[in-house]
Design an enzyme around this catalytic site. Structure first.
Site, short mmCIF file in Angstrom:
data_model
loop_
_atom_site.label_atom_id
_atom_site.label_comp_id
_atom_site.label_asym_id
_atom_site.label_seq_id
_atom_site.Cartn_x
_atom_site.Cartn_y
_atom_site.Cartn_z
N GLN A 76 40.95 -22.29 75.38
CA GLN A 76 40.61 -21.98 76.86
C GLN A 76 39.36 -22.56 77.11
OE1 GLN A 76 39.78 -17.71 78.07
NE2 GLN A 76 41.53 -18.02 78.99
N HIS A 81 36.75 -22.17 80.13
CA HIS A 81 36.22 -21.17 81.21
C HIS A 81 36.08 -21.97 82.54
CE1 HIS A 81 34.33 -18.08 83.38
NE2 HIS A 81 34.74 -17.12 82.67
N LEU A 103 27.68 -19.04 80.04
CA LEU A 103 28.83 -18.67 80.78
C LEU A 103 28.21 -17.75 81.85
CD1 LEU A 103 31.91 -17.92 80.99
CD2 LEU A 103 31.32 -15.80 80.01
N GLU A 111 33.53 -14.19 85.03
CA GLU A 111 34.32 -14.19 85.87
C GLU A 111 34.17 -13.32 86.98
OE1 GLU A 111 38.50 -15.62 84.53
OE2 GLU A 111 38.97 -13.72 84.77
N ARG A 120 42.29 -18.95 84.30
CA ARG A 120 41.32 -19.77 83.89
C ARG A 120 41.76 -21.12 83.55
NH1 ARG A 120 38.03 -15.62 79.81
NH2 ARG A 120 37.15 -14.42 81.42
N HIS A 132 35.89 -21.74 75.73
CA HIS A 132 35.45 -20.51 75.73
C HIS A 132 36.04 -19.62 74.67
CE1 HIS A 132 33.96 -16.69 77.50
NE2 HIS A 132 34.98 -16.18 77.63
C1 FAD Z 1 29.64 -15.64 76.50
C2 FAD Z 1 31.20 -14.91 76.28
C3 FAD Z 1 31.46 -13.81 77.29
C4 FAD Z 1 32.64 -13.09 77.13
N1 FAD Z 1 32.91 -12.16 77.95
C5 FAD Z 1 34.13 -11.39 77.83
C6 FAD Z 1 34.64 -10.62 78.54
O1 FAD Z 1 33.82 -9.96 79.58
N2 FAD Z 1 35.60 -10.03 78.35
C7 FAD Z 1 36.52 -10.16 77.40
O2 FAD Z 1 37.61 -9.50 77.17
N3 FAD Z 1 35.96 -10.96 76.50
C8 FAD Z 1 35.08 -11.82 76.52
N4 FAD Z 1 34.63 -12.81 75.69
C9 FAD Z 1 35.35 -13.10 74.43
C10 FAD Z 1 35.14 -11.79 73.56
O3 FAD Z 1 33.90 -11.52 73.77
C11 FAD Z 1 35.23 -12.31 72.01
O4 FAD Z 1 36.56 -12.95 71.82
C12 FAD Z 1 35.28 -11.01 71.24
O5 FAD Z 1 34.00 -10.38 71.31
C13 FAD Z 1 35.07 -11.57 69.83
O6 FAD Z 1 34.99 -10.32 68.73
P1 FAD Z 1 35.23 -10.41 67.29
O7 FAD Z 1 34.74 -9.02 66.77
O8 FAD Z 1 36.53 -10.92 67.15
O9 FAD Z 1 34.07 -11.67 66.93
P2 FAD Z 1 32.69 -11.59 67.03
O10 FAD Z 1 31.93 -10.58 68.03
O11 FAD Z 1 32.36 -13.16 67.30
O12 FAD Z 1 32.26 -11.28 65.39
C14 FAD Z 1 32.38 -12.18 64.40
C15 FAD Z 1 31.71 -11.42 63.13
O13 FAD Z 1 32.11 -12.43 62.06
C16 FAD Z 1 31.06 -12.61 61.13
N5 FAD Z 1 31.37 -13.71 60.38
C17 FAD Z 1 31.89 -15.02 60.96
N6 FAD Z 1 31.99 -15.84 59.88
C18 FAD Z 1 31.41 -15.07 58.86
C19 FAD Z 1 31.28 -15.53 57.35
N7 FAD Z 1 31.57 -16.60 56.99
N8 FAD Z 1 30.91 -14.51 56.59
C20 FAD Z 1 30.33 -13.33 57.01
N9 FAD Z 1 30.40 -12.79 58.19
C21 FAD Z 1 31.17 -13.88 59.15
C22 FAD Z 1 29.73 -12.67 62.26
O14 FAD Z 1 28.72 -12.62 61.53
C23 FAD Z 1 30.26 -11.65 63.29
O15 FAD Z 1 29.79 -10.26 62.89
C24 FAD Z 1 33.48 -13.52 75.85
C25 FAD Z 1 33.22 -14.58 74.90
C26 FAD Z 1 31.90 -15.09 75.15
C27 FAD Z 1 31.47 -16.29 74.24
#
Ligand code: FAD
Length: 583
Positions: free
Chosen positions: A231, A233, A243, A246, A286, A354
């Site tokens: 994706q 953005h 970013l 939106e 998007r 994104h």
């Molecule tokens: C700037 C931005 C704005 C966004 N805004 C929105 C929004 O408004 N609404 C929406 O729905 N989505 C939004 N998104 C998307 C959404 O935020 C993410 O897809 C989501 O938060 C991902 O969450 P997660 O828990 O899967 O991963 P993350 O929050 O990325 O966490 C990943 C975790 O894995 C751990 N990790 C990774 N690799 C390893 C490793 N090798 N060993 C140990 N630990 C590891 C990291 O330390 C971290 O704790 C946004 C994304 C971005 C980048």
């Protein structure tokens, strides 16, 4: 190697990982949880989410509308059973977040406020100003602290999954401050490692988003699904890629080209209608908005800058009071990083990588095909996002499927046998050897930064907003070459304490494996759908490609790409219409 025994090891302490940990702890306090994260939990990328989380709450909305928007937004590549479960569950999860203390923004009368978001034809995005992820992550983190069964391993870098007798039995991780490897013996492992935007040169993603969980699962034999769907953005800040949510357009911001013209009306996004323009224009999905930018650029209608071409986001008409109430972070970011105050000036923006729609193949219980291994959040592909995720569905996804992963892991753990210690030790030693070899080799000639740059460029050039057979083939060849060269990588820093050279090297290895799956899946999908636009196959081809692509690890060779039918329950593929009267 020190062995740490636990019941459930969760890799990742972002939104998905914390939600999964809480679900396990709530389901059964006697189950031990190891929560492993390469950064302190609050530094996970979830913290950066700005705009909000979608969930039906308004009386003019319905679960069916949220379902329809999501399925259409994903260009019918979504699994509809997963979408249905998602839209039904998310209002409960968001309410649960409220009870745990998440400070949702409110209306005058005190009700939870919602804002419009792209591709959502009804207002349903809950938000906490423009710092939604920050507040959600804090809420989850503080809630997790009340459960003694959650033991945290902050700043532990996971490297390999342990697989014995067809089951996942643990994971290895390096304690970053000492450089020592630990073996987490577990009956179940949940991967919540987030996305991999760093495969591309220009991204909104934090530096830690390097697809480590993808790499680990893939090498352990779990297929990566729908990897070609990347994706872009439409509104990133030039230069940094930071970013602008939106939510800017949700609150009324508009996009104009170099002539001040709202160009989206020329791209099937409908007439610039009166506010709220829920049907489309700037609130189109998007993929379509980023593609429109590409065409404007080709027509010479964009504005050149030293960081590439841009268009303008105009928020001046919103007024200072509204911007400060609803978009304070956006004002701060635009002022700090491009020196323009949205209250008085146009803000330059351009498309930026994104989010990854693809990921680790799971079923609706977050289970992968490898017994004992679960995945949730951005690293997983369940799949509710199909060929294009709608903004604000991801924060909901990590809650719904993070919780499911936790609960289903608990069920599994109750009857899972104890891992075989001898087999584990042998595999742990192999994982350790891979790292030791990096330290002891003397023939390394390749540099991490060089290979990473070449990978970044090859992916942007070959698998960008538009692709064709030649460009994707170039990305395939380049990623295969880089994987070979990676075998000759030279570790320049040989120290043990916080060796960032080592971690960047391991991250690069994961990114290269994943980049090759993106390139191969994109090369082989001869149609255009959602974010995957082929200039040589412009139409969607449901007769051949109403299927998920599944990339299977194949050692040194490129992945084998297979296909899996999409689950269709009630919405037959149709034309994606925006800017019209459809609900
Ligand atoms: C700037 C931005 C704005 C966004 N805004 C929105 C929004 O408004 N609404 C929406 O729905 N989505 C939004 N998104 C998307 C959404 O935020 C993410 O897809 C989501 O938060 C991902 O969450 P997660 O828990 O899967 O991963 P993350 O929050 O990325 O966490 C990943 C975790 O894995 C751990 N990790 C990774 N690799 C390893 C490793 N090798 N060993 C140990 N630990 C590891 C990291 O330390 C971290 O704790 C946004 C994304 C971005 C980048």
């Amino acid at each position: 190697m020190e062995v740490i025994k636990t019941d459930v090891a969760i890799v990742g302490a972002g939104g998905a990982g914390l939600r999964a940990a809480i679900a396990v702890a709530e389901a059964d306090p006697s189950i031990e949880i190891a929560l492993i994260s390469k950064v302190y939990p609050m530094r996970s990328h979830t913290c950066a989410a700005e705009g909000g989380a979608a969930g039906v709450i308004e009386s003019d909305d319905s679960l069916e509308y949220h379902f329809n928007d999501t399925v259409q937004g994903g260009d019918w590549l979504t699994d509809q059973d997963a979408v249905e479960l998602f839209v039904n569950t998310i209002p409960k999860e968001l309410t649960q977040m409220e009870h745990w203390g998440c400070p949702w923004s409110r209306k005058e009368n005190g009700d939870v406020a919602v804002r419009p978001f792209g591709g959502m034809k009804i207002m349903r995005t809950w938000f906490a100003a423009d710092k939604t992820g920050f507040h959600m992550l804090h809420t989850l983190f503080q809630t997790s602290l009340q459960f003694p069964s959650i033991k945290r391993y902050d700043e532990f870098f996971s490297t390999d999954l342990m697989v014995d007798n067809g089951r996942c039995t643990g994971v290895t991780a390096i304690e970053m401050r000492s450089g020592q490897m630990r073996l987490f013996q577990a009956k179940a492992v949940i991967l919540c490692t987030g996305g991999a935007g760093r495969i591309y040169p220009f991204t909104t993603n934090g530096a830690i988003k390097t697809g480590d969980g993808w790499g680990m699962a893939y090498r352990a034999g779990v297929p990566l699904k729908d990897m070609e769907f990347v994706q872009y953005h439409p509104t990133g800040l030039p230069g940094s890629g930071i970013l602008l949510t939106e939510g800017c357009r949700g609150e009324g911001g508009i996009l104009v080209n170099k002539d001040g013209y709202r160009y989206l009306q020329d791209y099937g996004m409908g007439p610039p209608d009166p506010w709220p323009r829920l049907k489309a224009m700037e609130l189109g999905p998007r993929d379509r908005l980023s593609q429109a930018f590409w065409h404007e650029q080709k027509k010479g209608n964009t504005i050149p800058t030293q960081w590439g071409d841009v268009v303008h986001l105009d928020m001046r008409h919103l007024g200072e009071a509204k911007i400060d109430e609803r978009l304070p972070l956006v004002r701060d970011l635009a002022s700090s990083y491009v020196g323009t105050d949205p209250v008085t000036s146009l803000v330059p923006v351009r498309p930026v990588v994104h989010y990854m729609m693809g990921g680790i193949h799971t079923d609706i219980d977050a289970a992968t095909p490898l017994p004992g291994l679960y995945a949730a959040g951005e690293c997983a592909c369940v799949s509710i996002n199909g060929a294009n995720r709608l903004g604000s569905n991801s924060l909901g996804e990590l809650l719904v499927f993070g919780a499911r992963a936790g609960r289903h892991a608990v069920e599994y753990v109750r009857s899972a046998p104890e891992p075989n210690a001898a087999a584990l030790e042998k595999q742990g030693a192999e994982a350790q050897k891979r790292i030791t070899d990096l330290f002891t080799r003397t023939d390394g000639t390749e540099r991490v930064a060089v290979l990473r740059r070449e990978m970044n460029d090859a992916m942007e050039e070959g698998c960008g907003i538009y692709r064709d057979a030649n460009t994707t083939k170039m990305s395939c060849d380049k990623t295969t070459e880089l994987r070979q060269r990676f075998k000759r990588i030279n570790l320049e820093d040989k120290s043990n304490v916080y060796n960032t050279d080592l971690f960047q090297c391991l991250e690069l290895g994961n990114m290269l494996d994943c980049a090759e799956t993106i390139a191969q899946s994109a090369f082989q999908r001869q149609e255009s759908r959602g974010s995957h636009q082929r200039l040589d196959f412009e139409a969607r081809d449901d007769s051949k490609y109403l299927k998920h692509s599944m990339a299977a690890y194949n050692g040194d060779d490129p992945p084998k790409i297979d296909y899996l039918d999409v689950v269709i329950t009630k919405s037959q593929p149709a034309e994606r219409v925006y800017g019209g009267e459809q609900k």
